[in-house]
Structures are given as C-alpha cells and as structure tokens.
Write a protein that holds these residues in place. Structure first.
Motif, PDB file in Angstrom:
ATOM      1  N   MET A   1      12.824 -11.439   2.070  1.00  4.40           N
ATOM      2  CA  MET A   1      12.514 -10.297   1.210  1.00  4.40           C
ATOM      3  C   MET A   1      11.999 -10.754  -0.156  1.00  4.40           C
ATOM      4  SD  MET A   1      15.345  -7.358   1.849  1.00  4.40           S
ATOM      5  CE  MET A   1      15.065  -6.120   3.108  1.00  4.40           C
ATOM      6  N   LYS A   2      12.659 -11.769  -0.712  1.00  2.00           N
ATOM      7  CA  LYS A   2      12.230 -12.270  -2.018  1.00  2.00           C
ATOM      8  C   LYS A   2      10.796 -12.774  -1.950  1.00  2.00           C
ATOM      9  CE  LYS A   2      13.371 -15.673  -5.590  1.00  2.00           C
ATOM     10  NZ  LYS A   2      14.262 -16.797  -5.971  1.00  2.00           N
ATOM     11  N   GLY A   3      10.482 -13.540  -0.902  1.00  2.00           N
ATOM     12  CA  GLY A   3       9.123 -14.051  -0.760  1.00  2.00           C
ATOM     13  C   GLY A   3       8.104 -12.944  -0.586  1.00  2.00           C
ATOM     14  N   LEU A   4       8.440 -11.933   0.217  1.00  2.00           N
ATOM     15  CA  LEU A   4       7.516 -10.819   0.435  1.00  2.00           C
ATOM     16  C   LEU A   4       7.272 -10.038  -0.856  1.00  2.00           C
ATOM     17  CD1 LEU A   4       8.802  -9.385   3.847  1.00  2.00           C
ATOM     18  CD2 LEU A   4       6.644 -10.601   3.437  1.00  2.00           C
ATOM     19  N   VAL A   5       8.352  -9.774  -1.598  1.00  2.00           N
ATOM     20  CA  VAL A   5       8.225  -8.988  -2.828  1.00  2.00           C
ATOM     21  C   VAL A   5       7.396  -9.742  -3.860  1.00  2.00           C
ATOM     22  CG1 VAL A   5       9.519  -8.024  -4.769  1.00  2.00           C
ATOM     23  CG2 VAL A   5      10.344  -7.672  -2.432  1.00  2.00           C
ATOM     24  N   GLU A   6       7.600 -11.045  -3.949  1.00  2.00           N
ATOM     25  CA  GLU A   6       6.818 -11.834  -4.919  1.00  2.00           C
ATOM     26  C   GLU A   6       5.330 -11.823  -4.588  1.00  2.00           C
ATOM     27  OE1 GLU A   6       8.664 -15.646  -4.790  1.00  2.00           O
ATOM     28  OE2 GLU A   6      10.271 -15.121  -6.205  1.00  2.00           O
ATOM     29  N   ARG A   7       5.002 -11.791  -3.306  1.00  2.00           N
ATOM     30  CA  ARG A   7       3.594 -11.826  -2.903  1.00  2.00           C
ATOM     31  C   ARG A   7       2.956 -10.436  -2.840  1.00  2.00           C
ATOM     32  NH1 ARG A   7       3.102 -16.226   2.063  1.00  2.00           N
ATOM     33  NH2 ARG A   7       4.041 -18.014   0.979  1.00  2.00           N
TER      34      ARG A   7
ATOM     35  N   GLU B   1      15.804  -4.725  -2.522  1.00  2.00           N
ATOM     36  CA  GLU B   1      16.162  -4.261  -1.183  1.00  2.00           C
ATOM     37  C   GLU B   1      15.205  -3.173  -0.708  1.00  2.00           C
ATOM     38  OE1 GLU B   1      18.358  -3.847   2.376  1.00  2.00           O
ATOM     39  OE2 GLU B   1      18.490  -5.400   0.838  1.00  2.00           O
ATOM     40  N   VAL B   2      14.915  -2.214  -1.582  1.00  2.00           N
ATOM     41  CA  VAL B   2      14.005  -1.122  -1.217  1.00  2.00           C
ATOM     42  C   VAL B   2      12.610  -1.666  -0.945  1.00  2.00           C
ATOM     43  CG1 VAL B   2      12.876   0.970  -2.051  1.00  2.00           C
ATOM     44  CG2 VAL B   2      15.315   0.637  -2.453  1.00  2.00           C
ATOM     45  N   LYS B   3      12.116  -2.500  -1.842  1.00  2.00           N
ATOM     46  CA  LYS B   3      10.778  -3.064  -1.655  1.00  2.00           C
ATOM     47  C   LYS B   3      10.707  -3.905  -0.390  1.00  2.00           C
ATOM     48  CE  LYS B   3       9.321  -3.255  -6.519  1.00  2.00           C
ATOM     49  NZ  LYS B   3       8.859  -4.136  -7.612  1.00  2.00           N
ATOM     50  N   GLY B   4      11.716  -4.748  -0.184  1.00  2.00           N
ATOM     51  CA  GLY B   4      11.720  -5.613   0.994  1.00  2.00           C
ATOM     52  C   GLY B   4      11.754  -4.821   2.285  1.00  2.00           C
ATOM     53  N   THR B   5      12.558  -3.766   2.314  1.00  2.00           N
ATOM     54  CA  THR B   5      12.650  -2.933   3.512  1.00  2.00           C
ATOM     55  C   THR B   5      11.314  -2.276   3.827  1.00  2.00           C
ATOM     56  OG1 THR B   5      15.006  -2.517   3.093  1.00  2.00           O
ATOM     57  CG2 THR B   5      13.859  -0.982   4.551  1.00  2.00           C
ATOM     58  N   LEU B   6      10.633  -1.768   2.804  1.00  2.00           N
ATOM     59  CA  LEU B   6       9.323  -1.139   3.011  1.00  2.00           C
ATOM     60  C   LEU B   6       8.298  -2.161   3.504  1.00  2.00           C
ATOM     61  CD1 LEU B   6       9.162   1.182  -0.131  1.00  2.00           C
ATOM     62  CD2 LEU B   6       9.472   1.887   2.244  1.00  2.00           C
ATOM     63  N   LEU B   7       8.349  -3.365   2.972  1.00  2.00           N
ATOM     64  CA  LEU B   7       7.408  -4.403   3.391  1.00  2.00           C
ATOM     65  C   LEU B   7       7.677  -4.837   4.834  1.00  2.00           C
ATOM     66  CD1 LEU B   7       7.350  -6.449   0.083  1.00  2.00           C
ATOM     67  CD2 LEU B   7       5.361  -5.370   1.144  1.00  2.00           C
ATOM     68  N   LEU B   8       8.931  -4.977   5.194  1.00  2.00           N
ATOM     69  CA  LEU B   8       9.259  -5.338   6.572  1.00  2.00           C
ATOM     70  C   LEU B   8       8.813  -4.250   7.540  1.00  2.00           C
ATOM     71  CD1 LEU B   8      12.842  -6.847   6.078  1.00  2.00           C
ATOM     72  CD2 LEU B   8      10.782  -8.086   6.771  1.00  2.00           C
ATOM     73  N   GLU B   9       8.977  -3.006   7.134  1.00  2.00           N
ATOM     74  CA  GLU B   9       8.507  -1.899   7.976  1.00  2.00           C
ATOM     75  C   GLU B   9       6.998  -1.953   8.151  1.00  2.00           C
ATOM     76  OE1 GLU B   9       8.038   2.777   7.244  1.00  2.00           O
ATOM     77  OE2 GLU B   9      10.119   2.089   7.257  1.00  2.00           O
ATOM     78  N   SER B  10       6.287  -2.262   7.066  1.00  2.00           N
ATOM     79  CA  SER B  10       4.828  -2.367   7.122  1.00  2.00           C
ATOM     80  C   SER B  10       4.397  -3.466   8.095  1.00  2.00           C
ATOM     81  CB  SER B  10       4.274  -2.647   5.722  1.00  2.00           C
ATOM     82  OG  SER B  10       2.910  -3.019   5.777  1.00  2.00           O
ATOM     83  N   ILE B  11       5.079  -4.607   8.030  1.00  2.00           N
ATOM     84  CA  ILE B  11       4.741  -5.726   8.919  1.00  2.00           C
ATOM     85  C   ILE B  11       5.032  -5.369  10.372  1.00  2.00           C
ATOM     86  CG2 ILE B  11       5.323  -8.114   9.499  1.00  2.00           C
ATOM     87  CD1 ILE B  11       5.930  -8.493   6.475  1.00  2.00           C
ATOM     88  N   ALA B  12       6.163  -4.698  10.603  1.00  2.00           N
ATOM     89  CA  ALA B  12       6.518  -4.306  11.970  1.00  2.00           C
ATOM     90  C   ALA B  12       5.443  -3.397  12.570  1.00  2.00           C
ATOM     91  CB  ALA B  12       7.872  -3.604  11.976  1.00  2.00           C
ATOM     92  N   LEU B  13       4.963  -2.449  11.782  1.00  2.00           N
ATOM     93  CA  LEU B  13       3.917  -1.540  12.271  1.00  2.00           C
ATOM     94  C   LEU B  13       2.614  -2.296  12.520  1.00  2.00           C
ATOM     95  CD1 LEU B  13       4.609   1.526   9.937  1.00  2.00           C
ATOM     96  CD2 LEU B  13       5.110   1.341  12.386  1.00  2.00           C
ATOM     97  N   LYS B  14       2.291  -3.196  11.605  1.00  2.00           N
ATOM     98  CA  LYS B  14       1.039  -3.936  11.716  1.00  2.00           C
ATOM     99  C   LYS B  14       1.055  -4.886  12.907  1.00  2.00           C
ATOM    100  CE  LYS B  14      -2.123  -6.653   8.820  1.00  2.00           C
ATOM    101  NZ  LYS B  14      -2.315  -7.217   7.452  1.00  2.00           N
ATOM    102  N   GLU B  15       2.193  -5.498  13.178  1.00  2.00           N
ATOM    103  CA  GLU B  15       2.299  -6.489  14.250  1.00  2.00           C
ATOM    104  C   GLU B  15       2.799  -5.892  15.565  1.00  2.00           C
ATOM    105  OE1 GLU B  15       1.212  -9.454  14.023  1.00  2.00           O
ATOM    106  OE2 GLU B  15       0.930  -9.679  11.843  1.00  2.00           O
ATOM    107  N   GLY B  16       3.064  -4.583  15.566  1.00  2.00           N
ATOM    108  CA  GLY B  16       3.523  -3.935  16.797  1.00  2.00           C
ATOM    109  C   GLY B  16       4.916  -4.349  17.224  1.00  2.00           C
ATOM    110  N   ILE B  17       5.780  -4.617  16.255  1.00  2.00           N
ATOM    111  CA  ILE B  17       7.150  -5.044  16.563  1.00  2.00           C
ATOM    112  C   ILE B  17       8.035  -3.806  16.725  1.00  2.00           C
ATOM    113  CG2 ILE B  17       9.145  -6.340  15.724  1.00  2.00           C
ATOM    114  CD1 ILE B  17       7.147  -8.032  14.078  1.00  2.00           C
TER     115      ILE B  17
END
Length: 425
Positions: free
Chosen positions: A292-298, A351-367
């Motif tokens: 999450m930290k890495g995703l939020v920083e990027r 936590e909020v930012k990381g959760t949203l980013l993980l959701e975005s990746i899941a949708l993009k990658e079809g997870i």
C-alpha cells in the motif's frame, strides 16, 4: 425534475436540482391533509379545519417538513439517475418554497474518486523469514513452564535466599511519621533486586523467619502518595514465611496441564504450527502495508474526508476491541478518544488510498474471488476457530457478509499478484 451535476473537484460534486411545482403542490396537499386529520381547533370538528386556517397557523412547520421530504427523495433520485458515487451526506441549501413555482436546491457532496493505478510493477518489498527454530520453541515452552509454576513453602532452611517469595508485615514512617499505606500485614514480596514499591526487597536475603529488619527506602519522585514523593522512608519489616517458585518438569505431564496436548512431542508440534501461523500472518500484514505504501507513493490523489473519518472510526473500534479481548475495560483507562482518532488519521488516509488502488488494479487485471474461493476460506476459518463448518457458513450466509469476504479475498489475491511482480531486497 431537472438535474445539473457539476464537478467541483475529483472528490466533490454539486447537484443543482429543480423539482416540478406540481410535485411540490402534491406534497403540500398530502401534508395539510394529514395535519387536518390530527389537529384540533376550537370551533371546528376534527378533520374539518379549512386549509386556509391551517396555513395561517402551521405554514412554516408544514413547509419545512415538505422541503425535507422533497429534498430527500429528489436527491436520491438524482444520485441514482446520474450514477453519482456519494460517500457522505450532502450539504443542502435552498431558498424555500414559492407559490405555484418549482422548488430548487443545491446539494454539495463528497464522492468516491475515480482511481486508475499506474506503475505498480516492481514495488520495493523485503523478504520476511517466517521460520520457527527449535530454540524459539524451547523459549516458548519455558514461558509456559513459568506460567504454570506455583509457590510452595520452604522447608529445608529458615533464612531468606535470593529468588524466594516472602510473606511479611511492615510498619513504615517518613520523618518519624506514618503515611497513607505505611502499614500492612501478610503481603508477599520477592527477595531480589528492584524497587520496594514493586514488591522487591533484596535486603531480606539472610533474614530468618520471625526476625525483623529496618530498611531505608527512597521513594520515587512520581510516587502515587504525594506526601512521601522523593523522601526516604524507614521500613520495619518482619519476615513471617518463605516460599519458593516450583516450575513443572518439561514432560508429558506439562503438556497435559496446558490443556493443549497429551504429550510433549504433540505440544511442540502445536506450538510450532501456531507460531508459524502467527509469523505468516504478521508477514502478510507487513507485506500489505508495504504494498500500500508503495502504491500510494507512486499514485498520489485526494480522498474524501468522510472516507478517512470512517476508516479512523473502524481503526479505533478495532483498537478498543483488542483491549477488551486482552481483559482491559477501555472505559476505565481515561482515554482521549479524539486524540487517539487524530493519531490514526495518517494511517487511515493511507488505508483508504491503498484500498482504492488495490481495487483499481484488481479490475484492471481481472482479479476476482470465485464462489469456490469463498467456500474454501470459510472452511479454513472454521478449522482455525475450532468451529463446525456449518456454523461458520451460517454466519456468511447473508449477502453482505459473503460479499465482504469475497472482497477481502480479492484484495489478498491482488496483493499476491503484486508481490509476484515486486522487487525484493
């Protein structure tokens, strides 16, 4: 109904809504009809009060109620019609009702941001060793032995030795005068170096049962009794009884006494499994935070205050529940809940930012998490909790509970996907 949606920022929108005069008139008619059936006025039979009389007496009250009802229904219709992903209650402004005219109002509301995660390959992570060594197992066994130890009377000598537990009476003074708590009988202290106020008195070593000894002690500057803080007290201590700590042998009897296993070998195996599971769980938590930290920083972006506030509330509830599970009553700890919440703000935001980013990746990658994945996790939870599978299935029978578990599994899968593409050090 006319609706205009204006984006004020990535996390806030303004809805300008106009409701037809006919719809407002209909709500007013219903409101006055209900009022007419309820109100009693001198000179009129119940239910027969003319509307003009009701308007003279209750106009402001009725119009306020109608405005609330119209705003609520029109706002919800507008949100659904225009797919506005609101995350908080709106701030509404209006100019009131006007005769035979449409009713207009504005609603400013925080919305879920549109997030598209980028640059999520090769996130920096650290490999964690979750191996449990024999030495660590032995240390845990030793702690269990200590927790099951008992005090037994000393019978082979009458003098106190280091490590003994002594039952004593004492009578103390400061500047020749007694003070609060200066006298006690039958208390237990340990004969070893440490603070007297923590029930440790090394000076008793060599003292015989029945003998007394005067001991000087300098009270800490922050001692709870104000009158003696930083002062030196004279303690007249009488040794009444000696006991020593007896720890059980490391054998099958110890294993049975723990209630965990029947043999020492079985106990070792269960301890290893529990410790490995705990280490893997901690490693998973550490990996999640690092991802999450890495995703939020990027991927910098704003998040609505309401989402952060809810995350803070959830974190605070979790912390209080943890205190309760450990046997503490949060209501007795004099906690500053507002300060605790604010201390959680930064972590909650991530936590909020990381959760949203993980959701975005899941949708993009079809997870996704399949029904089979959910059922397998339910069985796993049942085993870990020592509960029948059917009982755990009943808990997750509701659509909301099952959806929540499915989303959690999808997030876990997404993190594993990112860990597989991470750069480890």
């Amino acid at each position: 109904m006319k609706v205009q949606v204006e984006e004020l920022s990535p996390i806030e929108k303004k809805l300008s809504i106009e409701v037809e005069s006919a719809r407002v008139a209909e709500e007013l008619n219903r409101a006055y009809a209900r009022l007419g059936q309820q109100v009693r006025l001198p000179g009129f039979r119940q239910g027969k009060v003319p509307r003009r009389i009701l308007e003279q007496r209750f106009k402001d009250q009725v119009e306020d109620e109608v405005i609330q009802r119209v705003v609520q229904t029109a706002y919800l219709d507008a949100v659904r019609e225009h797919n506005v992903e609101v995350v908080a209650s709106p701030q509404v402004t209006n100019q009131g009702l006007k005769a035979n005219a449409p009713f207009s109002f504005e609603a400013r509301v925080e919305v879920r941001p549109k997030v598209e995660a980028k640059e999520y390959a090769e996130l920096p992570l650290t490999k964690t060793d979750t191996t449990v060594t024999d030495e660590q197992i032995n240390e845990q066994l030793d702690r269990m032995r200590q927790s099951l130890s008992r005090l037994e009377p000393v019978t082979d000598r009458d003098s106190a030795a280091s490590g003994d537990y002594a039952t004593v009476d004492y009578d103390a003074t400061v500047d020749g005068q007694p003070f609060a708590g200066s006298k006690a009988e039958g208390i237990t202290v340990q004969v070893q170096p440490g603070e007297l106020v923590e029930s440790k008195i090394a000076a008793l070593e060599g003292v015989k049962v029945g003998e007394s000894k005067d001991i000087d002690y300098a009270f800490p500057a922050d001692y709870r009794v104000e009158d003696v803080r930083g002062k030196t007290g004279r303690f007249h201590v009488t040794l009444k009884e000696l006991k020593k700590e007896i720890s059980p042998e490391l054998n099958d009897d110890l294993a049975k006494e723990t209630g965990i296993a029947q043999t020492l070998e079985e106990l070792r195996g269960k301890l290893r499994a529990d410790m490995e599971r705990a280490r893997r769980s901690q490693a998973d938590n550490d990996d999640r935070e690092a991802v999450m930290k890495g995703l939020v920083e990027r991927n910098p972006f704003e998040v609505p205050r309401a989402m952060v506030e809810r995350a803070m509330d959830s974190m605070l509830r979790g912390a209080l529940q943890q205190l309760q599970r450990s046997g503490m009553d949060p209501s007795r700890l004099n906690l500053d809940f507002n300060r605790l919440r604010e201390e959680m703000r930064e972590k909650a935001t991530q936590e909020v930012k990381g959760t949203l980013l993980l959701e975005s990746i899941a949708l993009k990658e079809g997870i996704q998490a399949s029904d089979a994945d959910v059922d397998a996790r339910i069985e796993q939870l049942a085993v870990e909790a020592g509960q029948p599978v059917e009982a755990v299935k009943r808990y997750f029978k509701g659509a909301d509970e099952r959806l929540g578990l499915s989303l959690r599994l999808r997030e876990e899968k997404t993190i594993e996907f990112l860990k597989g593409r991470a750069k480890y050090s």
